[in-house]
Design an enzyme around this catalytic site. Sequence first.
Site, PDB file in Angstrom:
ATOM      1  N   ARG A  68       0.821  -1.218   0.000  1.00  0.00           N
ATOM      2  CA  ARG A  68       0.000   0.000   0.000  1.00  0.00           C
ATOM      3  C   ARG A  68       0.853   1.267   0.000  1.00  0.00           C
ATOM      4  O   ARG A  68       0.413   2.330  -0.389  1.00  0.00           O
ATOM      5  CB  ARG A  68      -0.980  -0.028   1.185  1.00  0.00           C
ATOM      6  N   TYR A 121     -13.358  19.363 -14.980  1.00  0.00           N
ATOM      7  CA  TYR A 121     -13.951  18.034 -15.130  1.00  0.00           C
ATOM      8  C   TYR A 121     -15.160  17.907 -14.197  1.00  0.00           C
ATOM      9  O   TYR A 121     -15.071  18.236 -13.017  1.00  0.00           O
ATOM     10  CB  TYR A 121     -12.891  16.979 -14.800  1.00  0.00           C
ATOM     11  N   ASP A 193      -5.305  20.560 -13.995  1.00  0.00           N
ATOM     12  CA  ASP A 193      -5.582  19.239 -14.553  1.00  0.00           C
ATOM     13  C   ASP A 193      -5.239  19.344 -16.035  1.00  0.00           C
ATOM     14  O   ASP A 193      -5.982  19.945 -16.819  1.00  0.00           O
ATOM     15  CB  ASP A 193      -7.060  18.884 -14.327  1.00  0.00           C
ATOM     16  N   LYS A 218      -6.122   8.493 -20.120  1.00  0.00           N
ATOM     17  CA  LYS A 218      -6.279   9.123 -21.435  1.00  0.00           C
ATOM     18  C   LYS A 218      -4.971   9.008 -22.227  1.00  0.00           C
ATOM     19  O   LYS A 218      -4.546   7.911 -22.507  1.00  0.00           O
ATOM     20  CB  LYS A 218      -6.750  10.560 -21.235  1.00  0.00           C
TER      21      LYS A 218
HETATM   22  C1  LIG Z   1     -11.050  11.427 -17.392  1.00  0.00           C
HETATM   23  C2  LIG Z   1     -10.663  12.657 -16.694  1.00  0.00           C
HETATM   24  C3  LIG Z   1     -10.516  12.692 -15.302  1.00  0.00           C
HETATM   25  C4  LIG Z   1     -10.809  11.489 -14.439  1.00  0.00           C
HETATM   26  O1  LIG Z   1      -9.911  10.460 -14.692  1.00  0.00           O
HETATM   27  P1  LIG Z   1     -10.276   8.910 -14.452  1.00  0.00           P
HETATM   28  O2  LIG Z   1      -8.991   8.226 -14.782  1.00  0.00           O
HETATM   29  O3  LIG Z   1     -11.405   8.574 -15.381  1.00  0.00           O
HETATM   30  O4  LIG Z   1     -10.677   8.789 -13.029  1.00  0.00           O
HETATM   31  C5  LIG Z   1     -10.122  13.868 -14.712  1.00  0.00           C
HETATM   32  N1  LIG Z   1      -9.876  14.967 -15.445  1.00  0.00           N
HETATM   33  C6  LIG Z   1     -10.008  14.975 -16.790  1.00  0.00           C
HETATM   34  C7  LIG Z   1      -9.733  16.229 -17.545  1.00  0.00           C
HETATM   35  C8  LIG Z   1     -10.406  13.835 -17.456  1.00  0.00           C
HETATM   36  O5  LIG Z   1     -10.554  13.851 -18.783  1.00  0.00           O
END
Ligand SMILES: *Cc1c(COP(=O)(O)O)cnc(C)c1O
Length: 407
Positions: A68, A121, A193, A218
């Site tokens: 962990r 997001y 982000d 992504k």
């Molecule tokens: C998809 C996404 C998230 C969340 O990520 P997950 O891996 O699906 O939890 C956060 N911010 C942005 C801009 C995203 O496209």
Amino acid sequence: MTNHPSPFDSNGRRYGPSTQAVHAGEDRVKFGFSMTDPIFCAATYTFANTQALIDYVQQKQPREEYGRYGNPSEKVVERKLAALEGGTAALLYSTGMAAVAGFLLAKLQAGDEIVLFDECYHRTRELCTKHLAKFGVITHQVPACDYERMEAAINPRTRLLISESPTNPHLSVVDLERFAALGKKYGVETLIDATLATPYNVRPLEYGVDYVLHSCTKYLGGHNDLLAGAIVSTEEKLEPVRKLRGVLGIINAPHNMYLLLRGLKTFELRMQRHNENGQAVAEFLSRHPRIEKVYYPGLPSHPHYEVARRTMRGFGGLVTFQVKDADWRATAAVVDALRIPRIGPSLGGVESLVEQPIFMSYHDFTPEQRQAVGIYDNMIRLSCGIENPEDLTADLAQALDHSAAGQ
Ligand SMILES: *Cc1c(COP(=O)(O)O)cnc(C)c1O
């Protein structure tokens, strides 16, 4: 084992993104002399004798203890992500949202306030406004890229300024210099982000932003086959965040980390094609008579084109557009006539994906709520994969012609 190479060559020049994507963070000589990093499926790590344990506890030994708190594969990925982003430390999580949650829980306490640009997001906004609110954290949302409104929302209790850049699905681009300067002026930490940008297209830390967050699900993973999240900054700033991750246990699994490591090898090559495809598709759509509007920061018509050109190497694979004089059905006919992109959420993978935001992320909004956040019935979001650009534009051409004929 600290034989992983420096991010700089013998002349002190920083290696390029692809050299880093392939080599950064990896030991030069690996376990078993393997070319590739092994996957460590270990829940626990053993000590040769009591003195070894005492040495570890007194932090004389960089090693693992319990799953962990860390895993060797995780550390390789973290070093690679830190190198790519120009930070000195990174933390990997099970998903992007786990990274958001783990970070915010570590940084905030009751009475603290945060200011968000409203195109963040949607799940990040939901976490702040619905869940952190229960613990006494107050969230102010201001219109994306309205720096005056953001400044006006800052008060002595403000702890964090948060934005996404570029945003999804409107592709607004934050002026990172201005955003970071606001934080510095008021002594408030800043987080971007940068999932849609990736460190290939922009590196927010270089503009003075404190933390960069990624959904590695992504572009960084890039193959629509894993979920992961990461935060990059400095070791010092991430220390409390790392400690809380070990408490929450929102860590990734060894096989997944290997998939991410493997995906990152081709990071620059994939990003170059995503950028090329996004630009080609955006330009094609902006000339097409059936298209009302295209949202893409690489087009001169985009309101943040100048900021994007100044700060970004490329503009990514995500293109949002509106079909002229189309209701949701006529828009769906275009989506359904596409032969290459599949319909689905997510973005940034090698396979193109398409969706109508009204049915995907915004299905639980009322029409009035959608209007208020700029989500329209005739809107399509296309995440360009790494297929050939001429095939993607030809597919869009046939889908727009075919669906018009059927009207
Ligand atoms: C998809 C996404 C998230 C969340 O990520 P997950 O891996 O699906 O939890 C956060 N911010 C942005 C801009 C995203 O496209």
